[in-house]
Design a protein around this motif. Structure first.
Motif, PDB file in Angstrom:
ATOM      1  N   VAL A  11       0.870  -1.184   0.000  1.00 43.24           N
ATOM      2  CA  VAL A  11       0.000   0.000   0.000  1.00 43.24           C
ATOM      3  C   VAL A  11       0.904   1.230   0.000  1.00 43.24           C
ATOM      4  O   VAL A  11       1.774   1.371   0.858  1.00 43.24           O
ATOM      5  N   THR A  12       0.686   2.108  -0.961  1.00 40.36           N
ATOM      6  CA  THR A  12       1.535   3.296  -1.090  1.00 40.36           C
ATOM      7  C   THR A  12       0.692   4.482  -1.522  1.00 40.36           C
ATOM      8  O   THR A  12      -0.382   4.316  -2.117  1.00 40.36           O
ATOM      9  N   CYS A  13       1.182   5.696  -1.231  1.00 41.37           N
ATOM     10  CA  CYS A  13       0.410   6.901  -1.530  1.00 41.37           C
ATOM     11  C   CYS A  13       1.287   7.988  -2.157  1.00 41.37           C
ATOM     12  O   CYS A  13       1.534   9.035  -1.552  1.00 41.37           O
ATOM     13  N   PRO A  14       1.759   7.781  -3.394  1.00 40.87           N
ATOM     14  CA  PRO A  14       2.525   8.832  -4.078  1.00 40.87           C
ATOM     15  C   PRO A  14       1.594   9.870  -4.710  1.00 40.87           C
ATOM     16  O   PRO A  14       1.522  10.016  -5.930  1.00 40.87           O
ATOM     17  N   GLY A  15       0.848  10.581  -3.855  1.00 44.51           N
ATOM     18  CA  GLY A  15      -0.144  11.536  -4.328  1.00 44.51           C
ATOM     19  C   GLY A  15      -1.557  11.039  -4.163  1.00 44.51           C
ATOM     20  O   GLY A  15      -2.492  11.823  -4.009  1.00 44.51           O
ATOM     21  N   ARG A  16      -1.745   9.728  -4.224  1.00 42.27           N
ATOM     22  CA  ARG A  16      -3.014   9.074  -3.918  1.00 42.27           C
ATOM     23  C   ARG A  16      -2.709   7.625  -3.551  1.00 42.27           C
ATOM     24  O   ARG A  16      -1.628   7.121  -3.821  1.00 42.27           O
ATOM     25  N   PHE A  18      -2.647   3.611  -3.551  1.00 39.97           N
ATOM     26  CA  PHE A  18      -2.700   2.456  -4.436  1.00 39.97           C
ATOM     27  C   PHE A  18      -2.456   1.196  -3.622  1.00 39.97           C
ATOM     28  O   PHE A  18      -1.650   1.194  -2.689  1.00 39.97           O
ATOM     29  N   VAL A  19      -3.139   0.116  -4.004  1.00 35.58           N
ATOM     30  CA  VAL A  19      -2.942  -1.185  -3.385  1.00 35.58           C
ATOM     31  C   VAL A  19      -2.469  -2.144  -4.472  1.00 35.58           C
ATOM     32  O   VAL A  19      -3.152  -2.319  -5.492  1.00 35.58           O
ATOM     33  N   THR A  20      -1.309  -2.753  -4.266  1.00 38.49           N
ATOM     34  CA  THR A  20      -0.707  -3.630  -5.265  1.00 38.49           C
ATOM     35  C   THR A  20      -0.434  -5.002  -4.655  1.00 38.49           C
ATOM     36  O   THR A  20       0.109  -5.104  -3.555  1.00 38.49           O
ATOM     37  N   LEU A  21      -0.814  -6.054  -5.359  1.00 41.35           N
ATOM     38  CA  LEU A  21      -0.517  -7.420  -4.950  1.00 41.35           C
ATOM     39  C   LEU A  21       0.682  -7.930  -5.740  1.00 41.35           C
ATOM     40  O   LEU A  21       0.714  -7.809  -6.973  1.00 41.35           O
ATOM     41  N   THR A  36      -6.613  -1.560  -6.136  1.00 42.44           N
ATOM     42  CA  THR A  36      -7.041  -0.273  -5.598  1.00 42.44           C
ATOM     43  C   THR A  36      -8.551  -0.090  -5.725  1.00 42.44           C
ATOM     44  O   THR A  36      -9.118  -0.251  -6.807  1.00 42.44           O
ATOM     45  N   LEU A  37      -9.199   0.246  -4.617  1.00 42.53           N
ATOM     46  CA  LEU A  37     -10.615   0.586  -4.592  1.00 42.53           C
ATOM     47  C   LEU A  37     -10.720   1.948  -3.934  1.00 42.53           C
ATOM     48  O   LEU A  37     -10.607   2.079  -2.708  1.00 42.53           O
ATOM     49  N   GLN A 339     -10.201   3.973 -24.715  1.00 35.03           N
ATOM     50  CA  GLN A 339      -9.663   3.789 -23.369  1.00 35.03           C
ATOM     51  C   GLN A 339      -9.501   5.151 -22.708  1.00 35.03           C
ATOM     52  O   GLN A 339      -8.878   6.054 -23.273  1.00 35.03           O
ATOM     53  N   GLU A 340     -10.066   5.304 -21.515  1.00 29.71           N
ATOM     54  CA  GLU A 340      -9.827   6.518 -20.753  1.00 29.71           C
ATOM     55  C   GLU A 340      -8.369   6.565 -20.304  1.00 29.71           C
ATOM     56  O   GLU A 340      -7.796   5.544 -19.917  1.00 29.71           O
ATOM     57  N   TYR A 341      -7.765   7.765 -20.343  1.00 24.00           N
ATOM     58  CA  TYR A 341      -6.366   7.901 -19.937  1.00 24.00           C
ATOM     59  C   TYR A 341      -6.165   9.209 -19.202  1.00 24.00           C
ATOM     60  O   TYR A 341      -6.271  10.285 -19.783  1.00 24.00           O
ATOM     61  N   MET A 342      -5.893   9.087 -17.910  1.00 26.08           N
ATOM     62  CA  MET A 342      -5.475  10.241 -17.120  1.00 26.08           C
ATOM     63  C   MET A 342      -4.058   9.962 -16.656  1.00 26.08           C
ATOM     64  O   MET A 342      -3.810   8.955 -15.983  1.00 26.08           O
ATOM     65  N   ARG A 343      -3.157  10.810 -17.050  1.00 24.24           N
ATOM     66  CA  ARG A 343      -1.761  10.571 -16.701  1.00 24.24           C
ATOM     67  C   ARG A 343      -1.555  10.639 -15.194  1.00 24.24           C
ATOM     68  O   ARG A 343      -2.230  11.385 -14.472  1.00 24.24           O
ATOM     69  N   HIS A 344      -0.613   9.835 -14.711  1.00 20.52           N
ATOM     70  CA  HIS A 344      -0.267   9.835 -13.301  1.00 20.52           C
ATOM     71  C   HIS A 344       0.812  10.883 -13.018  1.00 20.52           C
ATOM     72  O   HIS A 344       1.461  11.399 -13.930  1.00 20.52           O
ATOM     73  N   THR A 345       0.992  11.179 -11.735  1.00 26.58           N
ATOM     74  CA  THR A 345       2.003  12.144 -11.332  1.00 26.58           C
ATOM     75  C   THR A 345       3.396  11.552 -11.520  1.00 26.58           C
ATOM     76  O   THR A 345       3.558  10.328 -11.579  1.00 26.58           O
ATOM     77  N   PRO A 346       4.422  12.391 -11.596  1.00 27.66           N
ATOM     78  CA  PRO A 346       5.796  11.865 -11.685  1.00 27.66           C
ATOM     79  C   PRO A 346       6.151  10.953 -10.517  1.00 27.66           C
ATOM     80  O   PRO A 346       6.896   9.979 -10.689  1.00 27.66           O
ATOM     81  N   GLU A 347       5.629  11.253  -9.322  1.00 23.58           N
ATOM     82  CA  GLU A 347       5.903  10.401  -8.158  1.00 23.58           C
ATOM     83  C   GLU A 347       5.329   9.001  -8.361  1.00 23.58           C
ATOM     84  O   GLU A 347       5.979   7.993  -8.042  1.00 23.58           O
ATOM     85  N   THR A 348       4.117   8.926  -8.903  1.00 18.68           N
ATOM     86  CA  THR A 348       3.500   7.622  -9.164  1.00 18.68           C
ATOM     87  C   THR A 348       4.266   6.865 -10.239  1.00 18.68           C
ATOM     88  O   THR A 348       4.509   5.655 -10.121  1.00 18.68           O
ATOM     89  N   ASP A 349       4.656   7.561 -11.292  1.00 19.14           N
ATOM     90  CA  ASP A 349       5.420   6.910 -12.368  1.00 19.14           C
ATOM     91  C   ASP A 349       6.756   6.375 -11.861  1.00 19.14           C
ATOM     92  O   ASP A 349       7.249   5.352 -12.351  1.00 19.14           O
ATOM     93  N   ALA A 350       7.351   7.047 -10.876  1.00 18.15           N
ATOM     94  CA  ALA A 350       8.613   6.576 -10.317  1.00 18.15           C
ATOM     95  C   ALA A 350       8.409   5.307  -9.493  1.00 18.15           C
ATOM     96  O   ALA A 350       9.257   4.403  -9.495  1.00 18.15           O
ATOM     97  N   VAL A 351       7.279   5.221  -8.794  1.00 27.11           N
ATOM     98  CA  VAL A 351       6.983   4.017  -8.010  1.00 27.11           C
ATOM     99  C   VAL A 351       6.637   2.847  -8.927  1.00 27.11           C
ATOM    100  O   VAL A 351       6.991   1.702  -8.637  1.00 27.11           O
TER     101      VAL A 351
END
Length: 403
Positions: A11-16, A18-21, A36-37, A339-351
């Motif tokens: 579970v991480t929050c680089p701006g919002r 996210f839950v990753t398995l 992520t929900l 396909q809907e596409y909203m780009r993620h923040t640089p912090e999220t892309d780094a994670v």
């Protein structure tokens, strides 16, 4: 045969949040799945950690269908967003493992590419119509072929889809739910003007979309769809709450504007009547909330029989892991729409380093084995979970309403 030796939830929050398995095997190959929900992240994390992972250890990771059925049929309490998001995370991670072992990008295991790239739409928004048009022109200049239009509503302090940042929209923004005010009457007066202006400025060669966000009654949605017909919208999204699928018959009776719905659906049963009766044109179920790639393919195949195309949800409440998986699905499925596409923040892309890329209005998942998305756990650890709620809506008289 690859045996599952363990799994963990990150579970991480680089701006919002996210839950990753992450599922690991005895061959040293691991797979990732998005769980992520939005606003209920820890419920899925607990479901995975406490109820699912103990059942995975020792199983053959190649038996994707059997594991899916075990988690769905074996749970007794079927469906629901928490259960299906957890199943989706497992399913996506197993497909990632299978494709990595095969040494192929996932879309090749799904039948290969049905197109050269995946058309995506961007989100143009602004406090008023002028600002939204300026944002849409920016997206058009970047090469987008499809643009969603959302604008502030005169007389309302806030409106769905209008962000504080030019590109990064995150509605889950409060430690407790923020209360917004809503007026359907004001909204219905403003949207046709937005589309009239947009079509005049942007021309006829760009697809224009709009999201009503479940806020209209069926007859109100029919009226809005009819009012928008002269401007040929690509779709009107989530025009009315879809718990009552028969309500969409009323919308069909009053407009030829294409209808899209389904981002909050989590199984084929949520959209069965809508698809069978051809009450919608696009189904927006997504990998993470509809049971993973295995179940999403079933929904898409069922939709194809009834001339309904896909239009998967792709806002920033989906991590790059889900976006990567969705793009492999999009590239392969024959009845793809957009396909809907909203780009993620640089912090999220780094994670979440990823192989997918954008060019000329299209995304491509890349050619790396698997889904082409990884997780930097050290970077993820720098961003601890932060509770964040989606807003709620009240009418001008104080009545609770749909957000």
């Amino acid at each position: 045969m690859p045996i599952i030796t363990g799994a963990k939830v990150v579970v991480t929050c680089p701006g919002r949040n996210f839950v990753t398995l992450k599922i690991e095997t005895d061959q040293g190959i691991y797979g990732l799945g998005d769980a992520t929900l939005n606003g209920r992240e820890l419920a899925v994390a607990s479901y995975l950690q406490d109820h699912v992972i103990p059942c995975l250890v020792g199983r053959d990771a190649h038996r994707i269908e059997d594991i899916w059925q075990f988690l769905y049929r074996g749970a007794y309490w079927r469906r629901g967003p928490v259960t299906m998001s957890a199943i989706a995370a497992v399913d996506t991670a197993l497909w990632d493992i299978k494709a990595k072992i095969a040494g192929l990008p996932l879309y090749q295991l799904l039948g290969g590419a049905s197109r050269q790239g995946v058309m995506v739409y961007g989100h143009a928004n602004g406090a008023d119509i002028d600002a939204t048009i300026d944002s849409a022109r920016d997206y058009q200049q970047q090469g987008y072929r499809a643009i969603r239009l959302q604008s502030g509503v005169p007389g309302l302090a806030s409106a769905y889809g209008v962000s504080k940042d030019k590109y990064f929209y995150e509605p889950a923004d409060g430690d407790l739910p923020r209360e917004n005010q809503w007026s359907t009457e004001r909204y219905l007066r403003s949207v046709p003007e937005l589309f009239e202006r947009a079509r005049g400025v942007l021309g006829n060669d760009v697809h224009l979309l709009h999201d009503a966000h479940h806020r209209l009654s069926p007859i109100e949605a029919g009226r809005l769809g009819r009012d928008l017909e002269p401007y040929r919208p690509f779709w009107l999204e989530d025009p009315t709450p879809a718990e009552n699928q028969a309500g969409f018959r009323i919308i069909r009776q009053h407009t030829t504007t294409p209808i899209a719905v389904g981002e909050v659906f989590n199984s084929i049963w949520d959209c069965k009547q809508l698809i069978e009766e051809q009450l919608i044109d696009y189904i927006r179920t997504t990998v993470v909330h509809a049971g993973g790639i295995t179940h999403l393919r079933r929904i898409a195949d069922f939709a194809a029989l009834h001339d309904v195309r896909t239009g998967c949800h792709g806002a920033t409440d989906l991590s790059p892991v889900c976006m990567g998986a969705a793009l492999h699905f999009d590239l392969s499925v024959p009845n793809f729409g957009v396909q809907e596409y909203m780009r993620h923040t640089p912090e999220t892309d780094a994670v979440f380093p990823h192989a997918y890329s954008f060019a000329d209005g299209y995304l491509h998942p890349g050619e790396e084995p698997g889904i082409g998305v990884d997780i930097d756990e050290a970077a993820a650890a720098k961003y601890p979970y932060r509770r964040a709620y989606l807003p709620v809506n009240r009418l001008e008289d104080g009545t609770m309403f749909n957000w």
